[in-house]
Design a protein around this motif. Structure first.
Motif, mmCIF file in Angstrom:
data_model
loop_
_atom_site.group_PDB
_atom_site.id
_atom_site.type_symbol
_atom_site.label_atom_id
_atom_site.label_comp_id
_atom_site.label_asym_id
_atom_site.label_seq_id
_atom_site.Cartn_x
_atom_site.Cartn_y
_atom_site.Cartn_z
ATOM 1 N N GLU A 142 50.061 32.475 22.202
ATOM 2 C CA GLU A 142 49.538 32.263 23.378
ATOM 3 C C GLU A 142 49.522 30.444 23.221
ATOM 4 O OE1 GLU A 142 46.308 34.334 25.852
ATOM 5 O OE2 GLU A 142 46.071 34.710 23.808
ATOM 6 N N HIS A 192 56.307 29.912 29.796
ATOM 7 C CA HIS A 192 56.080 31.022 30.743
ATOM 8 C C HIS A 192 55.601 32.244 29.659
ATOM 9 C CE1 HIS A 192 56.614 29.306 34.672
ATOM 10 N NE2 HIS A 192 57.472 28.717 34.173
ATOM 11 N N ASP A 193 54.802 32.146 28.826
ATOM 12 C CA ASP A 193 54.367 33.132 28.034
ATOM 13 C C ASP A 193 55.519 34.109 27.462
ATOM 14 O OD1 ASP A 193 51.779 32.427 28.533
ATOM 15 O OD2 ASP A 193 51.689 33.679 30.547
ATOM 16 N N ARG A 194 56.753 33.502 27.052
ATOM 17 C CA ARG A 194 57.676 34.266 26.638
ATOM 18 C C ARG A 194 57.253 35.034 25.227
ATOM 19 N NH1 ARG A 194 60.805 30.925 29.951
ATOM 20 N NH2 ARG A 194 62.170 32.165 31.551
ATOM 21 N N LEU A 243 54.501 35.439 24.047
ATOM 22 C CA LEU A 243 53.344 36.381 24.110
ATOM 23 C C LEU A 243 53.950 37.797 24.502
ATOM 24 C CD1 LEU A 243 50.568 37.165 24.283
ATOM 25 C CD2 LEU A 243 50.317 36.215 26.581
ATOM 26 N N THR A 244 54.881 37.618 25.761
ATOM 27 C CA THR A 244 55.461 38.862 26.271
ATOM 28 C C THR A 244 56.432 39.668 25.077
ATOM 29 O OG1 THR A 244 55.325 37.832 28.189
ATOM 30 C CG2 THR A 244 56.594 39.752 27.964
ATOM 31 N N ALA A 270 54.112 41.388 22.653
ATOM 32 C CA ALA A 270 53.530 42.290 23.141
ATOM 33 C C ALA A 270 54.561 43.397 23.400
ATOM 34 C CB ALA A 270 52.882 41.984 24.578
ATOM 35 N N PHE A 271 55.749 43.128 23.867
ATOM 36 C CA PHE A 271 56.643 44.264 24.387
ATOM 37 C C PHE A 271 57.151 44.698 23.043
ATOM 38 C CE2 PHE A 271 57.311 42.548 28.903
ATOM 39 C CZ PHE A 271 56.205 43.017 29.186
ATOM 40 N N MET A 288 63.046 47.669 31.493
ATOM 41 C CA MET A 288 62.704 46.429 32.188
ATOM 42 C C MET A 288 62.156 45.485 30.983
ATOM 43 S SD MET A 288 63.271 44.482 34.651
ATOM 44 C CE MET A 288 62.963 44.993 36.664
ATOM 45 N N GLN A 289 61.277 46.243 30.107
ATOM 46 C CA GLN A 289 60.551 45.442 29.020
ATOM 47 C C GLN A 289 61.859 45.099 28.106
ATOM 48 O OE1 GLN A 289 57.672 47.839 27.076
ATOM 49 N NE2 GLN A 289 56.186 47.741 28.754
ATOM 50 N N LEU A 314 64.723 44.126 28.890
ATOM 51 C CA LEU A 314 65.354 43.006 29.323
ATOM 52 C C LEU A 314 64.585 41.813 29.190
ATOM 53 C CD1 LEU A 314 66.785 44.572 32.611
ATOM 54 C CD2 LEU A 314 68.074 43.288 30.700
ATOM 55 N N ALA A 315 63.208 41.941 29.521
ATOM 56 C CA ALA A 315 62.243 40.685 29.259
ATOM 57 C C ALA A 315 62.216 40.255 27.802
ATOM 58 C CB ALA A 315 60.928 41.470 29.443
ATOM 59 N N ARG A 336 64.739 40.764 25.674
ATOM 60 C CA ARG A 336 66.026 39.953 25.441
ATOM 61 C C ARG A 336 66.149 38.627 26.027
ATOM 62 N NH1 ARG A 336 71.148 42.923 28.005
ATOM 63 N NH2 ARG A 336 70.580 41.781 29.573
ATOM 64 N N GLU A 337 65.539 38.603 27.113
ATOM 65 C CA GLU A 337 65.734 37.182 27.851
ATOM 66 C C GLU A 337 64.730 36.265 27.033
ATOM 67 O OE1 GLU A 337 64.187 34.113 30.475
ATOM 68 O OE2 GLU A 337 62.838 35.813 29.879
ATOM 69 N N CYS A 338 63.696 36.803 26.575
ATOM 70 C CA CYS A 338 62.519 35.848 25.794
ATOM 71 C C CYS A 338 63.208 35.393 24.712
ATOM 72 C CB CYS A 338 61.460 36.786 25.370
ATOM 73 S SG CYS A 338 60.487 36.972 26.728
#
Lengths: 330, 529
Positions: B68, B77-79, B81-82, B85-86, B102-103, B105-106, B108-110
């Motif tokens: 955080e 943008h909380d990458r 953290l996300t 968490a994921f 989708m998680q 994907l998230a 991977r994007e992070c």
């Protein structure tokens, strides 16, 4: 893993469609990007929008443009004090068939459309206003003991004039809470007015292209929005924001404690998260960040926070309360 | 993150300890005491480190909290953290759903975002901003320490000077203490032992209190006054002749038939009767005009007194008596005068006993008395000798007091009690207020040297033959000559003594009602300008 490319494509399609619709609407609505984005966010989140602004700012044009862009059925209801609920939802009428037999037949009201413009909704009586409650929340209406489903997608865009308050009936809290966003349509500046004049006073008027052709596309896009994940901490942030609007909560801010009578409902948190998901997708992300939540907070919470008498007397706006919450909870 | 927290807390702790160090240094500087900089800095560092460690431990953050913080600092943008968490929520063996897809994907994007981004600066350990303020206490402590060093050097020089001033006196006090110990070893007198200890203690105190020349002079006067007072008190308690002296005298008198009765009375301790018997024997002797008997009697008494004087067990009165008798013998005077004098002495001793001044005597008391007198003399000599700025007159050693005159010169208690001390009295400090001859001519503040004074006194001695009856007398006038004037003016003496007097007054809790009189007294003895 096989779904991943498909999902990615859906996300990309969503963003592309969203952007295109916005651009098409922007042809008719000059300088109201926030309003356009807010309306579209609410549309793809499955919510309704309350537009507040003085007459002549293009609110009706906005709704019509949206309906044209997504190729959905549009209806407009001008709310007046003598408007009855049946004028909105429809009524059972006696119809004589070929054999001369008379039967009751349900005559759909203007609510049976994909996009409904409730113009000057605060001019109708509460009885008439409440006729929209069931339609907005349950997406069906009940007339004569029969339940009639509304077509999907269903979007109500209500407008109200903040200046002429005489002879109006302010929307009750329960009805206000049904609106996903409350957007304030600001008056355009000189440059925007110039553009508006150029577009509306010439022979050639801009035409709106149809971006979507089938209501199912809209539903698919709504499905994509709901698949966007968010971390528990981000969700906790949204909940914190909502709780901070409650004056009796420990996390309440000073302004909240002083000027707020009632805070936002759980629908407020839902609106924050759904809007945050759309914001994340528009930002090419697959997850929601706190910034996405914060961005949606004013529109999602301003009509859900009820000021007390002192707040009203002091002229405090709910936007000030929310701004302080966002500042302290950042 | 923990290191950054530790450094921040360390900086804050160091600032706090720096403030403490500055205050401590300032206090030490104010007291002109050497500040233990090295030890204090080490202690302060340890405290600051401990504080920083405690704070870092107390504020330790979880991975999510760290993520955080990085997200907030890097506006990611909380990458982080996300992703964290994921990655924790996605179990590897679970069947992939659209939500999980989708998680992924998230995540991977992070990950791609983090890989393409430059976040080293976010986790880079930075020097705390407060650290620059550490210069303030550091410079302050250095300046204060530098200034304190100068002040301490000056003070040490002052102390060294003061020590050198009192060292001579302290050594003499120690010498006196050794002498007293020697005398105590001979006599086993507890008072002498106590006196020796007090002398040693006085020497030590003198050295300890010598922090400035002014204080050294005051301390010197104070110590010497205290020791003098102690010696005088001890001496008072041992006034009068001892039983041994009486016994020796009685044995001498017993050798002659005419004084046999007086000897018996003396042995019995009846001094009144012994005096009466001696007077009766004197009358008989004068009536008979028996020269042979008188000579024999005189020799016997003289021999006894000499024996006592040789044993250094003779009191002042005895010494004078022996001296007088010796002179009488040289001048072919009648032994009757000696007997008369002896009778007078016995009567006086009787009176002293009656007045309770004579206390019970221990064995060897006479020797203790003499030792105390010697000490007192030396102390007085040192005390009043300190008043001279040049210190040229060498203090007289108490050991030299043996023999005639020396001890008596220094003592205020003499046989002339009741007489008003006048100017030129060698037994009184010269420059007494009201003295008309306070011009200052003698070497000692007490007048002329005792030996010289006695010598002059002997030259002026009124001697003669006792006439008929009791009015025949020989008077010894131990006065100083006309020139026995102090070589120091009263004003100088007053200035030398005033600090000690002032100290004594300040140490006393004087009642309000008495302050006026004390003030008047000091105003009265103040020398006129």
């Amino acid at each position: 893993m096989t779904d991943t490319p498909n999902l990615e494509n859906k996300v990309q399609e969503f963003k592309a469609s969203f952007t295109r619709i916005r651009d098409e609407m922007a042809k008719m609505m000059v300088g109201q990007e926030e309003i356009l984005e807010g309306v579209l966010s609410a549309f793809f989140a499955g919510g309704h929008v309350l537009l507040e602004g003085v007459p002549g700012l293009g609110k009706t044009m906005l709704v019509r443009t949206l309906a044209d862009a997504v190729n959905l059925r549009f209806s407009r209801v001008q709310f007046t004090p003598d408007l009855m609920p049946a004028d909105i939802v429809g009524t059972n009428m006696i119809v004589e068939d070929e054999q001369g037999r008379k039967t009751f037949q349900f005559q759909q009201g203007p609510v049976f459309a994909n996009i409904v413009l409730a113009d000057e909704i605060n001019r109708a009586t509460p009885k008439t206003q409440s006729a929209l409650l069931e339609a907005m929340q349950e997406h069906h209406v009940t007339v004569g003991g029969a339940q009639h489903q509304l077509d999907q997608p269903f979007l109500v865009l209500a407008t109200q004039n903040p200046l002429e308050m005489e002879g109006t009936y302010p929307l009750p809290e329960a009805q206000l809470d049904r609106f996903f966003f409350k957007l304030k349509v600001r008056f355009p500046n000189a440059a925007e007015l110039n553009t508006i004049m150029d577009r509306t006073t010439a022979n050639e008027r801009p035409s709106v292209a149809k971006v979507l052709h089938d209501p199912q596309e809209v539903m698919a896009m709504r499905e994509v929005v709901r698949q966007v994940p968010l971390a528990k901490e981000v969700q906790a942030h949204a909940i914190d924001l909502v709780l901070a609007t409650h004056p009796d909560n420990d996390g309440a801010t000073p302004l909240t404690k002083k000027y707020v009578r009632y805070g936002a409902s759980p629908r407020g948190a839902q609106a924050l998260i759904l809007a945050g998901k759309i914001n994340a997708l528009l930002d090419n992300r697959y997850h929601v960040s706190k910034a996405d939540i914060d961005k949606a907070a004013p529109a999602a919470l301003r009509h859900r926070v009820i000021l007390n008498f002192e707040g009203e007397a002091e002229g405090t706006s709910t936007d000030e309360v929310i701004a302080e919450i966002l500042k302290l909870k950042a | 993150m923990a290191l950054q927290t530790f450094l921040g807390a360390l900086a804050r702790g160091a600032l706090a300890m720096g403030a403490v160090l500055v205050i401590s240094t300032a206090v030490f500087r104010w007291r002109v005491v050497r500040f233990p900089v090295e030890l204090s800095v080490v202690a302060a560092s340890v405290v600051a480190l401990g504080y920083a460690a405690a704070v870092a431990f107390a504020r330790r953050k979880s991975l999510l909290q760290v993520a955080e913080v990085i997200d907030r600092a890097g506006k990611t943008h909380d990458r982080f953290l996300t992703a964290l968490a994921f990655s924790e929520s996605n179990s590897p063996g679970a069947a992939p759903s659209s939500h999980q897809e989708m998680q992924r994907l998230a995540v991977r994007e992070c990950v791609e975002f983090v890989r393409n981004g430059r976040f080293e600066r976010l986790v880079q350990v930075r020097w705390p901003r407060q650290a620059v303020w550490l210069l303030v206490p550091i410079i302050s402590v250095m300046l204060l320490q530098w200034q304190a060093q100068i002040a301490i050097d000056a003070k040490e020089a002052q102390i060294a000077e003061a020590r050198s001033t009192v060292e001579d006196t302290a050594k003499k006090l120690e010498a006196l203490a050794r002498e007293a110990e020697k005398a105590q070893a001979k006599t086993s007198d507890e008072k002498l032992k106590r006196m020796a200890e007090r002398l040693k203690q006085g020497a030590d105190q003198l050295r300890a209190q010598a922090i400035s020349p002014e204080e050294a002079a005051k301390a010197q006067m104070r110590e010497l006054s205290a020791l003098e007072q102690l010696a005088q008190e001890m001496q008072k308690s041992q006034s009068g002749a001892t039983s041994e002296e009486m016994k020796t005298l009685a044995e001498a008198l017993a050798k002659n038939e005419e004084t046999q009765k007086a000897a018996d009375a003396l042995k019995a301790g009846d001094l009144e009767k012994a005096a009466a018997e001696l007077e009766q024997a004197l009358k008989d002797l004068q009536q008979r005009k028996d020269e042979k008997t008188a000579d024999a009697l005189s020799k016997d008494i003289q021999e006894a007194l000499k024996q006592l004087a040789a044993q250094q067990q003779l009191s002042e009165a005895m010494q004078k008596l022996a001296q007088q008798m010796q002179q009488s013998q040289q001048g072919k005077g009648a032994s009757s005068e000696a007997m008369q004098k002896l009778a007078q002495m016995l009567r006086r001793m009787q009176q002293q006993q009656q007045q309770g001044q004579g206390q019970s005597q221990k064995g060897g008391g006479s020797s203790s008395q003499q030792s105390l007198e010697s000490l007192l003399a030396a102390l007085q000599n040192m005390k009043y000798g300190q008043g001279e700025k040049d210190g040229g007159s060498k203090p007289q050693d108490g050991k030299d007091g043996k023999g005639s005159g020396m001890v008596a010169m220094q003592s205020f208690s003499n046989e002339k009690s009741g007489q008003t001390p006048g100017a030129g009295d060698p037994n009184m400090p010269s420059g007494h207020p009201g003295s008309e001859h306070d011009e200052g001519t003698t070497d000692s503040v007490f007048g002329k040297d005792r030996k010289e004074s006695v010598a002059e006194a002997q030259a002026k001695q009124i001697s003669g033959t006792a006439g008929e009856g009791e009015n025949s007398m020989q008077q010894f006038i131990p006065s100083a000559s006309d020139n026995s004037k102090s070589n120091r003016r009263y004003k100088e003496l007053y200035n030398a003594m005033a600090p000690a007097a002032e100290d004594a007054v300040l140490q006393e809790n004087i009642p309000l009602g008495s302050r006026f009189f004390i003030k008047r007294y000091f105003e009265a003895i103040r020398p006129k300008e």
